[in-house]
Design a protein around this motif. Structure first.
Motif, PDB file in Angstrom:
ATOM      1  N   SER A 143      95.612  63.559 100.854  1.00 59.97           N
ATOM      2  CA  SER A 143      94.822  64.555  99.839  1.00 59.97           C
ATOM      3  C   SER A 143      93.790  63.809  99.469  1.00 59.97           C
ATOM      4  O   SER A 143      93.490  62.510  99.630  1.00 59.97           O
ATOM      5  CB  SER A 143      95.784  64.891  98.806  1.00 59.97           C
ATOM      6  OG  SER A 143      96.275  63.632  98.153  1.00 59.97           O
TER       7      SER A 143
ATOM      8  N   HIS B 278      90.467  67.667  90.388  1.00 63.53           N
ATOM      9  CA  HIS B 278      91.322  68.519  91.411  1.00 63.53           C
ATOM     10  C   HIS B 278      91.852  67.724  92.655  1.00 63.53           C
ATOM     11  O   HIS B 278      91.508  66.689  92.596  1.00 63.53           O
ATOM     12  CB  HIS B 278      90.254  69.359  91.921  1.00 63.53           C
ATOM     13  CG  HIS B 278      89.699  70.315  90.772  1.00 63.53           C
ATOM     14  ND1 HIS B 278      90.132  71.503  90.233  1.00 63.53           N
ATOM     15  CD2 HIS B 278      88.291  70.280  90.185  1.00 63.53           C
ATOM     16  CE1 HIS B 278      89.095  71.859  89.218  1.00 63.53           C
ATOM     17  NE2 HIS B 278      88.193  71.246  89.227  1.00 63.53           N
TER      18      HIS B 278
ATOM     19  N   LEU C 250      93.001  68.074  96.409  1.00 61.09           N
ATOM     20  CA  LEU C 250      92.788  68.712  97.498  1.00 61.09           C
ATOM     21  C   LEU C 250      93.798  68.457  98.567  1.00 61.09           C
ATOM     22  O   LEU C 250      93.832  67.205  98.802  1.00 61.09           O
ATOM     23  CB  LEU C 250      91.467  69.127  97.959  1.00 61.09           C
ATOM     24  CG  LEU C 250      90.554  69.564  96.972  1.00 61.09           C
ATOM     25  CD1 LEU C 250      88.943  69.586  97.545  1.00 61.09           C
ATOM     26  CD2 LEU C 250      90.773  70.975  96.683  1.00 61.09           C
TER      27      LEU C 250
END
Length: 159
Positions: free
Chosen positions: A140, A155, A157
């Motif tokens: 990630s 965030h 991802l």
């Protein structure tokens, strides 16, 4: 108080030992890293490979010895992207607990991003203005926006 932190990622597992006091900033006493490649073959079938599980348990057994040597009284052990993805993550979590006594906690991508940002800001304050922090891991990538040394958004991802 002695505090230990274990960060289990997709490629490596890290151990940090700190001396923590209310009267001064935490002092790092020890740091170690083992390349366990927990994510090997993970994305083929979404399961942790048995050999990767064995490597990880072995590394955590060694870390457990170090925690004892430093007389660590508080420990947080977190697992990131590989544990979020693997359908058989509980096999690893159970094996680690049974063989080491370490309670491995899978954390969300958002919690991972928050912890990354908190650690960066504690060690390398960004100062005034807007800054972008990016942590590229094995499974990630976390993107964090900091403004005037405060986290404004983050965030995670799965990349």
């Amino acid at each position: 108080m002695r505090m230990g932190i274990i960060d289990l990622g997709t490629n490596s597992v890290r151990l940090f030992v700190y001396d923590v006091s209310t009267s001064r900033p935490p002092k790092k006493l020890f740091q170690s890293k083992a390349m366990v490649r927990l994510g090997d073959n993970l994305y083929k079938g979404l399961e942790l490979d048995p050999l990767a599980i064995k490597r990880t348990v072995k590394a955590l057994k060694n870390f457990k010895k170090t925690l004892s040597e430093f007389r660590v009284t508080s420990l947080r052990a977190v697992g990131t992207s590989a544990l979020r993805t693997a359908q058989n993550a509980n096999e690893l979590i159970s094996a680690v607990l049974q063989e080491t006594g370490i309670a491995l906690e899978p954390i969300s991508g958002e919690e991972e991003a928050r912890l990354i940002a908190t650690g960066v800001l504690a060690n390398e304050p960004c100062g005034s203005g807007r800054h972008l922090l990016i942590d590229i891991g094995g499974g990630s990538t976390e993107i964090i926006v900091v403004e005037d040394n405060a986290i404004t958004s983050f965030h995670s991802l799965e990349l």
